[in-house]
Scaffold this active site. Structure first.
Site, PDB file in Angstrom:
ATOM      1  N   LEU A 205     -22.802  30.525  25.745  1.00 56.76           N
ATOM      2  CA  LEU A 205     -22.782  29.787  27.006  1.00 56.76           C
ATOM      3  C   LEU A 205     -22.180  28.437  26.639  1.00 56.76           C
ATOM      4  CD1 LEU A 205     -26.305  30.481  28.601  1.00 56.76           C
ATOM      5  CD2 LEU A 205     -24.108  31.497  29.213  1.00 56.76           C
ATOM      6  N   ASP A 206     -21.377  27.863  27.516  1.00 55.80           N
ATOM      7  CA  ASP A 206     -20.787  26.561  27.230  1.00 55.80           C
ATOM      8  C   ASP A 206     -21.879  25.519  27.023  1.00 55.80           C
ATOM      9  OD1 ASP A 206     -18.340  27.756  27.686  1.00 55.80           O
ATOM     10  OD2 ASP A 206     -18.216  27.060  29.768  1.00 55.80           O
ATOM     11  N   LYS A 207     -21.499  24.423  26.405  1.00 56.88           N
ATOM     12  CA  LYS A 207     -22.455  23.347  26.150  1.00 56.88           C
ATOM     13  C   LYS A 207     -23.101  22.867  27.457  1.00 56.88           C
ATOM     14  CE  LYS A 207     -22.661  18.828  23.931  1.00 56.88           C
ATOM     15  NZ  LYS A 207     -21.899  17.766  23.273  1.00 56.88           N
TER      16      LYS A 207
END
Ligand code: URA
Length: 257
Positions: free
Chosen positions: A106-108
């Site tokens: 998952l993106d930051k």
């Protein structure tokens, strides 16, 4: 009978200390195997059938672990990084012992459901590009998401690198006009693949920008609504079995075609 394992290895694996600390504790009489005090930490035990006690606590051996995490923003989906905090940093030290890793990224700045495990086989099955495990996201999008976008997503949109996405299911939950005349939309999107920044890039492909993103399902696994941001828990037996069955059935479907 399971493969025998040295007592000191089993105990260190389960977080009871280093081999030398365990050797000392065993000598001090802290450990019993099948109700008998043992003095030799090199003893071979059957991890499934022998009853190992550390003082009054039964030591349950396991070598695979499965955690559901409610990933917060600001941490990256990696096992280690020299600069950034990772999702592994959110685990208690004892939960890092079996070396779990995040299944996918998952993106930051994305929140939500993240599975962490050391079960490479399950991770592979859930992530393989040839498998199409559904993932559902909730998002806030700057712009007025329309029925036309829904149809485009259903047919597949072309991303910035030319890739055309597989059919995705878009629900427009709410569209609101802001005081400055712009629009904000709340949507739910189910995709069957996991290209880099896929949800954000799909909206970019229709001229809109995701401002908040959160994953709520992966296959049969649903984010526990009672799990606070930044916290995690073990999967229940039922969650695990459903997920394993799901991963296997996706495989079975692929083998037939
Ligand atoms: N799609 C994105 O754009 N970001 C994520 O973190 C997950 C899916």
């Amino acid at each position: 009978m399971a493969k025998p394992i040295r007592l000191d290895k089993l105990l260190s694996h389960m977080g009871y200390g280093s081999r030398s600390e365990i050797k000392k504790a065993v000598k001090q009489g802290k450990v019993t195997v099948n109700d008998r005090l043992v003095k030799d930490s090199g003893l071979n035990v059957d991890p499934e059938n022998d009853e190992v006690y550390w003082q009054d606590t039964r030591v349950m051996y396991r070598d695979v672990i499965y955690f559901m995490m409610h990933k917060p923003q600001g941490v990256i989906s990696a096992t280690e990084d020299t600069r950034e905090r990772t999702v592994i940093d959110l685990l208690q030290p004892e939960d890092r012992l079996l070396k779990p890793f995040p299944v996918g990224r998952l993106d930051k700045d994305t929140e939500g459901l993240l599975l962490l495990t050391n079960d490479g086989q399950l991770a592979h099955e859930l992530l393989s590009p040839r498998k199409h495990v559904d993932k559902t996201y909730e998002a806030i999008v700057a712009g007025k998401v329309s029925e036309e976008d829904r149809d485009l997503f259903e047919r597949g949109v072309q991303l910035d690198d030319g890739y055309v996405t597989m059919p995705a299911v878009l629900h427009i939950d709410h569209v609101e006009e802001q005081s400055d005349g712009s629009f904000t939309s709340r949507i739910t999107l189910t995709i069957r693949e996991g290209k880099f920044h896929q949800v954000k890039r799909m909206f970019e492909a229709v001229g809109k920008r995701v401002t908040y993103l959160r994953r709520i399902t992966m296959g049969t696994l649903e984010l526990d609504p009672g799990l606070p941001l930044g916290r995690y828990r073990e999967l229940t037996e039922q969650e695990l079995v459903s997920l394993q069955d799901h991963a296997a059935s996706v495989k079975a479907k692929k083998t037939q075609t």
